[in-house]
Enzyme design. Structure first.
Site, PDB file in Angstrom:
ATOM      1  CE  LYS A 114      -4.452  -1.574   1.521  1.00  0.00           C
ATOM      2  NZ  LYS A 114      -5.630  -1.390   2.326  1.00  0.00           N
ATOM      3  CE  LYS A 198      -6.517  -6.877  -1.721  1.00  0.00           C
ATOM      4  NZ  LYS A 198      -6.850  -6.525  -0.336  1.00  0.00           N
ATOM      5  CE  LYS A 201     -13.339  -1.813   0.633  1.00  0.00           C
ATOM      6  NZ  LYS A 201     -12.542  -1.764   1.865  1.00  0.00           N
TER       7      LYS A 201
END
Ligand code: AQP
Length: 333
Positions: A114, A198, A201
């Site tokens: 991230k 993956k 969102k």
């Protein structure tokens, strides 16, 4: 044996099929078992580890709750609340951050993914997020945590923190060491545009995911455009290992039907992707459309949603503040 279940979902918008198949669908199954005590949390403190628009965050908190209810979680049976309303989460997280070791957190792959290349600019919260997650879980003497595969490492960290606290302060099994509930199959749903990434969102392309609020046309269009390879469907599951997009689409289909990849491969063996995609779209529309309609309906009932969060946070607060008090006594406050 009755289980104490805790899990959370971030109110970061665009709840998708990965969140549903990896987590929320399992929440519903656990909630349906009368024996279980379930707590489902809208983890808004986690959401602000990356920038959030305050107005959108408020809407997304309600939308996450609406998604839980629309998917089949019964708010009369389970406690549903938003994390920021129970201050024990933040307070316990601070104490646990003094138990967790830097070396443990440095190993967390989700932070690396991230934060990306520019780690220096990531928030401190994004780095220490797994400690807050440990506090969320441990405050409720949770026995089982249903999550998607991406949360496995964070749960191991939570177990390490619980054990170190128990040992450091010589308090036996004060913190229950929780078990992860991660499905063997279909616990990591991949992007429709890249079978090695993956479904997420925050992915910029909306075509990479099926949102739980998508309508029929959007679902059909996204599946039509989903990436595949040029071969027909495989004749054995072994072949799937080298074909990530085929593996993902077959996995989604099998998971929606509570079936398994082997059966689906048998059914579509050697067929064209266009035939398979038609069947997949049909099943998706059948399963997702009622949820999406219900979410939209519930979003017009703000008072109802707010009342559920208020009641849930009062119940959660009662439990969490008792545990926090004991934690504070143990550490010497
Ligand atoms: N692709 C996925 N497949 C299976 N399970 C998934 N989960 C998330 N993505 C997948 C599971 O959903 C639960 C809630 O996730 P979250 O909202 O707390 O956060 P996340 O894992 O960070 O979700 P995203 O979509 O990947 O968000 P961004 O893009 O912000 O990083 C968890 O149980 C998770 O395992």
């Amino acid at each position: 044996m009755s289980k104490k279940i805790f899990s959370g979902v971030q109110p970061t918008g665009n709840l998708h099929l990965g969140n549903y198949l990896g987590a929320i669908k399992n929440f519903v199954n656990l909630d349906n078992d009368k024996e279980n005590e379930c707590i489902f949390c809208v983890v808004d403190l986690h959401a602000i580890t990356v920038n959030q628009d305050p107005k959108k965050l408020r809407d997304n908190i309600r939308e996450t709750l609406a998604t839980f209810i629309a998917s089949g979680i019964d708010p009369k049976k389970s406690i549903i609340f938003n994390q920021s309303k129970v201050s024990a989460h933040s307070e316990a997280a601070w104490i646990l951050s003094c138990v967790a070791r830097m070396g443990w957190l440095n190993r967390m792959t989700q932070f690396k993914e991230k934060a990306g290349k520019d780690k220096e600019k990531a928030s401190v919260g994004l780095y220490s997020y797994p400690v807050l997650m440990a506090a969320d879980i441990l405050l409720y003497d949770t026995t089982h945590v249903p999550v998607g595969d991406d949360q496995k490492q964070h749960l191991e960290l939570c177990r390490d923190i619980a054990q170190k606290f128990n040992n450091d302060f010589k308090v036996g099994n004060f913190f229950h060491v929780p078990e992860p509930l991660i499905k063997k199959e279909f616990s990591r749903i991949m992007s429709l545009k890249d079978g090695t990434k993956k479904m997420s969102k925050s992915e910029l392309s909306d075509l990479s995911r099926i949102n739980l609020k998508d309508n029929k046309e959007e679902i059909v269009n996204k599946i039509k455009k989903a990436k595949t390879d040029s071969l027909p469907l495989p004749t054995s599951v072994v072949e799937l290992e080298k074909r990530p997009e085929a593996k993902n689409l077959i996995g989604i289909y099998a998971s929606l039907l509570n079936s398994n990849s082997e059966k689906i491969v048998k059914e579509f063996s050697g067929k064209n992707f266009s035939d398979f995609k038609e069947s997949l779209s049909q099943v998706l529309v059948e399963k997702i459309n009622p949820i999406s309609n219900e979410i939209k309906k519930l979003l017009n009932e703000k008072k109802y949603l707010d009342a559920i969060l208020l009641e849930g946070s009062e119940k959660a607060d009662e439990k969490a503040s008792k545990k926090l008090k004991k934690i504070q006594e143990i550490v010497g406050f």
